[in-house]
Scaffold this motif. Structure first.
Motif, mmCIF file in Angstrom:
data_model
loop_
_atom_site.group_PDB
_atom_site.id
_atom_site.type_symbol
_atom_site.label_atom_id
_atom_site.label_comp_id
_atom_site.label_asym_id
_atom_site.label_seq_id
_atom_site.Cartn_x
_atom_site.Cartn_y
_atom_site.Cartn_z
ATOM 1 N N MET A 1 8.273 -25.450 -12.989
ATOM 2 C CA MET A 1 7.832 -24.751 -14.088
ATOM 3 C C MET A 1 7.710 -24.895 -16.086
ATOM 4 O O MET A 1 8.771 -25.089 -16.263
ATOM 5 N N VAL A 2 6.355 -25.462 -16.907
ATOM 6 C CA VAL A 2 6.752 -25.437 -17.992
ATOM 7 C C VAL A 2 7.339 -24.779 -18.953
ATOM 8 O O VAL A 2 6.638 -24.184 -18.729
ATOM 9 N N HIS A 3 7.924 -25.456 -19.572
ATOM 10 C CA HIS A 3 9.118 -25.527 -21.363
ATOM 11 C C HIS A 3 7.606 -24.426 -21.563
ATOM 12 O O HIS A 3 6.122 -25.184 -22.309
ATOM 13 N N THR A 4 6.868 -23.368 -22.442
ATOM 14 C CA THR A 4 6.374 -22.832 -23.696
ATOM 15 C C THR A 4 7.069 -23.184 -24.752
ATOM 16 O O THR A 4 8.196 -22.053 -25.033
ATOM 17 N N VAL A 5 6.387 -23.477 -25.782
ATOM 18 C CA VAL A 5 6.814 -23.307 -26.845
ATOM 19 C C VAL A 5 5.631 -22.456 -28.030
ATOM 20 O O VAL A 5 4.306 -23.169 -27.589
ATOM 21 N N ALA A 6 6.171 -21.682 -28.900
ATOM 22 C CA ALA A 6 5.330 -20.976 -29.493
ATOM 23 C C ALA A 6 5.936 -20.581 -30.821
ATOM 24 O O ALA A 6 7.085 -20.882 -31.027
ATOM 25 N N VAL A 7 4.750 -21.911 -31.821
ATOM 26 C CA VAL A 7 5.070 -21.643 -33.793
ATOM 27 C C VAL A 7 4.332 -20.509 -34.216
ATOM 28 O O VAL A 7 3.160 -20.189 -33.832
ATOM 29 N N LEU A 8 5.039 -19.760 -34.326
ATOM 30 C CA LEU A 8 4.733 -18.345 -35.362
ATOM 31 C C LEU A 8 4.115 -18.870 -36.717
ATOM 32 O O LEU A 8 4.470 -19.904 -37.244
ATOM 33 N N ALA A 9 2.517 -18.425 -37.112
ATOM 34 C CA ALA A 9 2.132 -18.805 -37.602
ATOM 35 C C ALA A 9 1.686 -17.402 -38.835
ATOM 36 O O ALA A 9 1.087 -16.325 -38.400
ATOM 37 N N LEU A 10 2.314 -17.514 -39.853
ATOM 38 C CA LEU A 10 2.386 -16.261 -40.506
ATOM 39 C C LEU A 10 1.384 -16.375 -42.422
ATOM 40 O O LEU A 10 2.088 -17.996 -42.449
ATOM 41 N N PRO A 11 0.677 -15.603 -43.062
ATOM 42 C CA PRO A 11 0.392 -16.309 -44.173
ATOM 43 C C PRO A 11 1.168 -16.778 -44.940
ATOM 44 O O PRO A 11 2.155 -16.540 -45.501
ATOM 45 N N ASP A 12 0.399 -17.844 -45.341
ATOM 46 C CA ASP A 12 1.090 -18.947 -46.065
ATOM 47 C C ASP A 12 1.781 -19.521 -45.782
ATOM 48 O O ASP A 12 3.012 -20.392 -46.268
ATOM 49 N N THR A 13 1.999 -19.981 -44.143
ATOM 50 C CA THR A 13 2.984 -20.843 -44.277
ATOM 51 C C THR A 13 2.578 -22.814 -44.223
ATOM 52 O O THR A 13 1.410 -22.911 -44.430
ATOM 53 N N ARG A 27 2.110 -33.689 -27.563
ATOM 54 C CA ARG A 27 2.364 -35.230 -27.699
ATOM 55 C C ARG A 27 3.566 -35.607 -25.923
ATOM 56 O O ARG A 27 3.805 -36.613 -25.460
ATOM 57 N N VAL A 28 4.767 -34.583 -25.912
ATOM 58 C CA VAL A 28 5.503 -34.782 -24.847
ATOM 59 C C VAL A 28 5.277 -34.995 -23.645
ATOM 60 O O VAL A 28 3.854 -34.688 -22.876
ATOM 61 N N GLN A 29 4.804 -36.047 -22.727
ATOM 62 C CA GLN A 29 4.732 -36.168 -21.579
ATOM 63 C C GLN A 29 6.142 -37.076 -20.651
ATOM 64 O O GLN A 29 6.383 -37.909 -20.827
ATOM 65 N N LEU A 30 5.768 -36.248 -19.237
ATOM 66 C CA LEU A 30 7.009 -36.345 -18.362
ATOM 67 C C LEU A 30 6.569 -37.560 -17.493
ATOM 68 O O LEU A 30 5.454 -38.373 -17.634
ATOM 69 N N SER A 31 7.441 -38.477 -17.016
ATOM 70 C CA SER A 31 7.273 -39.089 -16.461
ATOM 71 C C SER A 31 6.662 -39.583 -14.800
ATOM 72 O O SER A 31 5.868 -40.264 -13.857
ATOM 73 N N CYS A 32 6.540 -37.845 -14.442
ATOM 74 C CA CYS A 32 5.343 -38.205 -13.570
ATOM 75 C C CYS A 32 4.091 -37.714 -13.673
ATOM 76 O O CYS A 32 2.862 -37.369 -12.749
ATOM 77 N N GLY A 33 4.043 -37.641 -14.969
ATOM 78 C CA GLY A 33 2.627 -37.467 -15.740
ATOM 79 C C GLY A 33 2.040 -36.825 -16.757
ATOM 80 O O GLY A 33 1.143 -35.703 -16.807
ATOM 81 N N GLU A 34 2.940 -35.254 -16.147
ATOM 82 C CA GLU A 34 2.450 -33.348 -16.463
ATOM 83 C C GLU A 34 3.022 -33.868 -18.449
ATOM 84 O O GLU A 34 4.220 -33.797 -18.551
ATOM 85 N N PRO A 35 2.519 -32.571 -19.305
ATOM 86 C CA PRO A 35 2.852 -32.830 -20.175
ATOM 87 C C PRO A 35 4.345 -31.796 -20.440
ATOM 88 O O PRO A 35 4.116 -31.132 -18.950
ATOM 89 N N GLY A 36 4.744 -32.493 -21.130
ATOM 90 C CA GLY A 36 6.236 -31.679 -21.360
ATOM 91 C C GLY A 36 6.101 -30.165 -21.235
ATOM 92 O O GLY A 36 7.785 -29.511 -21.153
ATOM 93 N N TYR A 37 5.465 -29.792 -22.539
ATOM 94 C CA TYR A 37 5.418 -28.564 -22.861
ATOM 95 C C TYR A 37 4.112 -27.846 -23.082
ATOM 96 O O TYR A 37 3.237 -28.286 -23.582
ATOM 97 N N ARG A 38 3.859 -26.819 -22.878
ATOM 98 C CA ARG A 38 2.757 -25.885 -23.470
ATOM 99 C C ARG A 38 3.289 -25.036 -24.716
ATOM 100 O O ARG A 38 4.506 -24.615 -24.868
ATOM 101 N N ILE A 39 2.258 -25.048 -25.380
ATOM 102 C CA ILE A 39 2.090 -24.848 -27.010
ATOM 103 C C ILE A 39 1.083 -23.773 -26.818
ATOM 104 O O ILE A 39 -0.352 -23.371 -26.978
ATOM 105 N N MET A 40 1.130 -22.689 -27.731
ATOM 106 C CA MET A 40 1.261 -21.888 -28.568
ATOM 107 C C MET A 40 0.831 -21.275 -29.546
ATOM 108 O O MET A 40 2.589 -21.534 -29.879
ATOM 109 N N VAL A 41 0.357 -21.472 -30.273
ATOM 110 C CA VAL A 41 0.181 -20.696 -31.706
ATOM 111 C C VAL A 41 -0.222 -19.045 -31.895
ATOM 112 O O VAL A 41 -1.375 -18.466 -31.851
ATOM 113 N N CYS A 42 1.293 -18.649 -32.248
ATOM 114 C CA CYS A 42 1.152 -17.502 -32.648
ATOM 115 C C CYS A 42 1.472 -16.563 -33.855
ATOM 116 O O CYS A 42 1.456 -17.183 -34.726
ATOM 117 N N GLY A 43 0.128 -16.216 -33.792
ATOM 118 C CA GLY A 43 -0.249 -15.679 -35.743
ATOM 119 C C GLY A 43 -0.878 -14.095 -35.280
ATOM 120 O O GLY A 43 -1.008 -13.440 -34.605
#
Length: 321
Positions: A1-13, A27-43
């Protein structure tokens, strides 16, 4: 299962902090060619202002609950209110087992949520004094690049956030994957969290008052004359004050003695020369105002945590990387 990274976006960030996490993890890519992470920007809103730009956010604060890692960037205004639902969401994410990390002054947000109490942490050097005043329960280490306390991690300013993100990639996927990510970022991988921030603390902090102080003219004069053989009496004469009055005002307005300030200016000038020239260490010590090479090396190590040559090597390695 892909590791999910949530980046918090507050006013004045701080956009740099936010984009650092997105770029490194994205930009992380594993040896199998799959992305290492799923990115969410949560505001807190569909579009969050970050200085002169607006950041469109696809996810809201409630989506932090889906994250394996939550990244909290710094904010320009450390006095800005943090919404209660954001603090609740950060606490809930940690309690659920997520890894929570801050970059720069994002540590203020983690501390406000109570996540740093009793823990070792760091933040941007210029905000360190204010952080310690507000959050005495946190064991602040203002001299390091980042601190890894397991599921709670904190980084100092800007490039230290990059170091921390690469450190987490290495923890998750190994050094080889992290090294590849570092090459994509044209950044060195070898900077450890315990490395010094290399900051000489004789400049105003982030919350310094903009108005002039009674010492401004003297501080500007010192900046241009620090290379001279100056005594405390010389500084007092330049300020048209008695030595006693000068000492009292310096302690009140800078937290240092006049000679401590002078030494700090000289070391900052030496840092600039070490970064930008090939001059020998002894020559640089003389040029910035130290009468002996031994004293220069001692003072440089005391204020930056490393010898002058180590400092120069670090900056050359970063450029080469």
């Amino acid at each position: 299962m892909v590791h999910t990274v949530a980046v918090l976006a507050l006013p004045d960030t701080i956009a740099f902090d936010l984009s650092t996490a997105i770029e490194v993890f994205g930009r992380v890519q594993l040896s199998c060619g799959e992305p290492g992470y799923r990115i969410m920007v949560c505001g807190t809103a569909p579009v969050v202002k970050a200085g002169p730009i607006g950041i469109a956010t696809e996810y809201g604060i409630a989506d932090l609950s889906a994250a394996d890692t939550v990244v909290v960037p710094g904010r320009e205004d450390i006095d800005g209110e943090v919404p209660a639902d954001v603090l609740d969401a950060l606490r809930a994410a940690y309690d659920r087992g997520a890894r929570v990390t801050s970059i720069c002054t994002g540590a203020f947000i983690l501390a406000e949520a109570g996540l740093l109490d009793g823990r070792r942490a760091t933040t941007h050097w210029a905000a360190a004094d204010e952080f310690q005043r507000r959050y005495p329960a946190v064991r602040l280490d203002p001299d390091v690049l980042y601190v890894d306390e397991g599921r709670i991690l904190t980084a100092a300013g800007a490039s230290a956030g990059l170091d921390l993100c690469l450190h987490m990639v290495a923890c998750d996927h190994g050094t080889a994957v992290a090294a590849d990510s570092a090459r994509m970022a044209v950044a060195p991988l070898h900077r450890s969290g315990g490395q010094a921030q290399f900051i000489v603390r004789n400049r105003p902090g982030l919350n310094a008052i903009a108005a002039q102080t009674t010492l401004d003219d003297l501080l500007a004069w010192i900046e241009h004359n620090a290379h001279r053989d100056l005594t405390l009496a010389d500084l007092a004469a330049q300020a048209a004050l008695s030595v006693r009055t000068l000492n009292r005002r310096f302690q009140s307005e800078t937290g240092q003695t006049p000679m401590q300030w002078l030494t700090g200016v000289r070391i900052r000038h030496a840092q600039q020369l070490l970064e930008s020239t090939d001059h020998g260490v002894e020559r640089i010590g003389r040029e910035v105002g130290f009468s002996s090479p031994a004293n220069f090396r001692d003072q440089f190590r005391r204020l930056t945590g490393v010898p002058p040559q180590n400092y120069r090597n670090t900056f050359r390695d970063r450029i080469a990387g």
